[in-house]
Write an enzyme that holds these catalytic residues in place. Structure first.
Site, PDB file in Angstrom:
ATOM      1  N   THR A  57      42.152  37.130  31.825  1.00  0.00           N
ATOM      2  CA  THR A  57      41.922  35.860  32.544  1.00  0.00           C
ATOM      3  C   THR A  57      40.593  35.212  32.177  1.00  0.00           C
ATOM      4  OG1 THR A  57      41.004  37.088  34.416  1.00  0.00           O
ATOM      5  CG2 THR A  57      43.339  36.497  34.530  1.00  0.00           C
TER       6      THR A  57
ATOM      7  N   HIS B 101      32.227  42.345  39.586  1.00  0.00           N
ATOM      8  CA  HIS B 101      31.098  42.675  38.724  1.00  0.00           C
ATOM      9  C   HIS B 101      29.880  41.844  39.105  1.00  0.00           C
ATOM     10  CE1 HIS B 101      33.686  44.556  35.283  1.00  0.00           C
ATOM     11  NE2 HIS B 101      33.304  45.454  36.183  1.00  0.00           N
TER      12      HIS B 101
ATOM     13  N   GLU C 237      40.059  45.079  33.814  1.00  0.00           N
ATOM     14  CA  GLU C 237      41.222  44.190  33.916  1.00  0.00           C
ATOM     15  C   GLU C 237      42.198  44.455  32.780  1.00  0.00           C
ATOM     16  OE1 GLU C 237      42.364  39.540  33.173  1.00  0.00           O
ATOM     17  OE2 GLU C 237      40.500  39.908  34.275  1.00  0.00           O
TER      18      GLU C 237
ATOM     19  N   HIS D  10      39.896  43.026  39.737  1.00  0.00           N
ATOM     20  CA  HIS D  10      40.337  43.131  38.337  1.00  0.00           C
ATOM     21  C   HIS D  10      41.727  43.735  38.211  1.00  0.00           C
ATOM     22  CE1 HIS D  10      35.820  43.529  38.207  1.00  0.00           C
ATOM     23  NE2 HIS D  10      36.023  42.466  37.472  1.00  0.00           N
TER      24      HIS D  10
ATOM     25  N   CYS E 179      42.556  32.074  33.120  1.00  0.00           N
ATOM     26  CA  CYS E 179      42.466  31.417  34.425  1.00  0.00           C
ATOM     27  C   CYS E 179      41.943  29.996  34.253  1.00  0.00           C
ATOM     28  CB  CYS E 179      41.542  32.222  35.338  1.00  0.00           C
ATOM     29  SG  CYS E 179      41.239  31.441  36.918  1.00  0.00           S
TER      30      CYS E 179
ATOM     31  N   HIS F  91      37.329  46.705  29.373  1.00  0.00           N
ATOM     32  CA  HIS F  91      37.229  46.027  30.672  1.00  0.00           C
ATOM     33  C   HIS F  91      38.330  46.543  31.606  1.00  0.00           C
ATOM     34  CE1 HIS F  91      37.177  42.812  33.684  1.00  0.00           C
ATOM     35  NE2 HIS F  91      35.971  42.483  33.229  1.00  0.00           N
TER      36      HIS F  91
END
Length: 651
Positions: free
Chosen positions: A167, A40, A125, A73, A196, A123
């Site tokens: 994440t 992104h 992901e 993602h 993350c 999103h």
């Protein structure tokens, strides 16, 4: 006015990896497509599109001649299944931390658990995570939505629950969500910390900086989830602006700001951060305020230089490299070849996540924000210091033979390759040095050149010292009659040499068996372990004569105890001579049947009457134990039969 850049900002490992994979494919040539934007960040996406990379949002758009790269993602399991069905070649650039979540939700769901996912349901992901979950799952954006899920699904109380997070999820909101889990569910809820580390560190660093700043500038894509969250957390503490590139700085009001903080999302490359700083500097100049923001940025970064020795924290490990946080704007990478000299090891065998390691900077790429590092070189530095010290002290070192090279082998000792010439390996001239590879060996240094970081060692000297010590110990205690167990080291025509522990003794061929043998190999072979005893010792010449035959096994003693002259025995012919035949009475004792004692009539050729292997009956007529001679007669038995027949006739 001062400017400070957050300690953790810009490209994360997963994004950097995905972008690198795209550029690697571009360099290979051919046509490349990405499944949705690879990351992104509009600037990065525009750049790769300018190099001919297409973006496809549906697999039906993919051309047959295009290599597809899956975005960082991640994608749903349905995409993998479809690609495999289509047979198209693809490259998976999914962030390893995202792929880990796919594995967690799949396993937890297959085990019957309800899966709760913290994140933005729009999103990509999160969409991919949901599509890797085959069972019941729910997505929540914050603690209020999570509370609503619990209230509407009372049945949770009878099931087990697993909770994961996107994440890039807001760490503050995550902690609030965990706090509202009902007490009745805590015993059946398993929480997976999947935010993350880079995201968590980036948010924490941004919050700390926002608390002491007048204005925060957050750089990143407008659709970047982690950048939006950075904007959100910073907005709680000071005036915050979200920009995608330096052009948007003209719309920002920096008046009255003495302290400006800058952070950037995981999809923001280092060059965009630098462009923002440069543009801010230009704006300040036009306002007649001479502030060199670019210089301020550089001062806020911890500087590193090629060849510098630094410390770093391992943040991720995969099959080919380790990723390191070195406290700078760079992502640190240690390739497997720079982790260890041992080709049999993987990165995870050498370092682990969270471990602090000493490193040397090999190369810096400021444009890409990458630092190439080496742990091996530091290990070699430390190891070589130990090598020099060991040489001075005459110490014996332990190491593993890494490989055979021209003229010898390389032994890895404390991360340092020590060269051992073939003549110092301890092997014979005709032996293959390759057989030493991967073996643990002891060696002594015979030459060290610090300036060239070169070390030469000898395995042979250590073996010699061990042998001499063993020999001294042997001669201090050895005496005739002492019994030893030893390995047969070599065989000659006249006997076998046995290792008694650093010193060899010889068993003569005559001492190997009570039977007649032509060669020692009929009884023993190299590698056999024998129980022997010392027959003779000569300390002056160092010669040791060994005995192997045991008196209790002497076949002549057994014969003496069981047989007498006049006994009739069954014997097997073992050899034939012109003057008679030798027949085995018991194993190790043969008797001679003279040609005159074979039959009542004259025998011209023994072979006309007897053959090797034939079993016969004969009478023992003579016995000389001392000279190991036995005489047998078949004729005597025939005479006895005739005499018996005559006696019957006379009756």
């Amino acid at each position: 006015m001062s400017i400070e850049v957050a300690k953790s900002a810009g490209f994360c490992f997963g994004v950097d990896r995905a972008v690198k994979l795209v550029y690697e494919e571009i360099e290979k040539g051919g046509k490349v497509a990405t499944f949705g934007p690879i990351i992104h960040n509009t600037s990065v996406v525009n750049e790769i599109e300018s190099k001919g990379v297409r973006i496809v949002n549906d697999l039906s758009e993919l051309r047959n001649d295009e290599r597809l790269i899956l975005r960082s993602h991640g994608v749903g399991k349905n995409i993998y299944d479809k690609l495999n069905e289509m047979g198209n070649d693809y490259i998976d650039a999914t962030c390893p931390f995202v792929a880990r979540i796919h594995k967690i939700v799949r396993e937890q769901s297959e085990n019957g658990k309800i899966v709760l996912i913290a994140g933005d349901r729009e999103h990509p992901e999160v969409d991919a995570i949901v599509k890797h979950c085959p069972g019941e799952c729910y997505v929540f954006a914050d603690e209020e939505e999570l509370k609503e899920i619990f209230q509407k699904n009372y049945g949770f109380l009878k099931k087990k629950v697993a909770i994961v997070a996107q994440t890039t999820y807001n760490i503050i909101v995550w902690n609030k969500c965990i706090d509202i889990i009902p007490d009745t569910l805590k015993d059946v809820t398993e929480i997976f910390q999947t935010i993350c580390n880079a995201t968590s560190d980036r948010q924490t660093a941004a919050i700390e900086l926002a608390r002491r700043s007048d204005v925060m500038i957050v750089i990143g894509g407008k659709h970047s989830s982690n950048t939006i969250k950075l904007f959100s957390v910073c907005s709680k503490y000071c005036r915050t602006y979200h920009i995608e590139n330096s052009d948007e700085l003209y719309d920002i009001d920096l008046s009255g700001a003495s302290d400006i903080g800058i952070t950037a999302g995981a999809s923001t490359p280092a060059y965009i951060i630098k462009e923002v700083i440069q543009k801010m500097s230009e704006i300040q100049k036009t306002q007649e305020e001479e502030i060199n923001f670019a210089e301020a940025l550089e001062q806020s970064f911890k500087k590193i230089h090629t060849g510098e020795r630094i410390k770093g924290i391992i943040v991720a490990v995969n099959n080919s490299e380790a990723i390191v946080d070195i406290g700078t704007k760079h992502t640190g990478f240690i390739s497997l070849s720079e982790l260890t000299n041992d080709p049999s090891k993987k990165p995870a065998d050498v370092v682990s996540v969270g471990e602090e390691v000493d490193l040397v900077v090999i190369k810096i790429n400021d444009q890409d924000g990458i630092a190439t590092l080496s742990k091996k070189k530091v290990d070699e530095m430390v190891g070589f210091d130990n090598i020099v010290k060991a040489m001075e002290e005459g110490k014996i070192l332990e190491g593993t033979v890494q490989r055979a090279v021209k003229g010898g082998v390389i032994v890895l000792v404390d991360g340092v390759g020590v060269f051992v010439p073939a003549s110092h390996t301890g092997l014979g001239r005709d032996e293959d040095i390759e057989k030493l590879v991967k073996q643990q060996v002891s060696l002594k240094l015979i030459d060290v050149i610090p300036q060239r970081r070169r070390a030469v060692g000898s395995i042979k000297l250590v073996q010699k010292a061990i042998r001499e010590e063993a020999q001294k110990k042997f001669w201090d205690t050895a005496e005739v009659g002492a019994v030893y167990k030893g390995e047969v080291k070599s065989i000659t025509n006249y006997g076998a040499f046995v290792d008694l522990g650093g010193i060899d003794g010889m068993v003569h061929v005559s001492e190997l068996s009570w039977k007649r043998i032509k060669h020692p190999s009929e009884v023993v072979k190299v590698g056999d372990v024998l129980e022997v005893y010392i027959k003779e010792l000569n300390r002056e010449t160092g010669r040791i004569s060994l005995g192997y035959k045991k008196s209790e096994d002497n076949p002549w003693e057994k014969f003496k105890a069981s047989y007498n002259v006049g006994d009739v025995v069954k014997a097997t012919v073992v050899s034939i001579t012109p003057f008679g035949a030798f027949a085995s009475i018991i194993d190790g004792v043969d008797g001679l049947i003279h040609i005159s004692q074979i039959a009542n009539q004259r025998v011209d050729n023994v072979k006309d009457v007897l053959t090797v292997g034939q079993e016969v009956e004969a009478k023992i007529t003579e016995c000389d134990i001392e000279n190991k001679r036995v005489s047998l007669s078949m004729r005597a038995l025939l005479a006895d039969e005739n005499a018996a027949d005559e006696a019957e006739d006379n009756e």
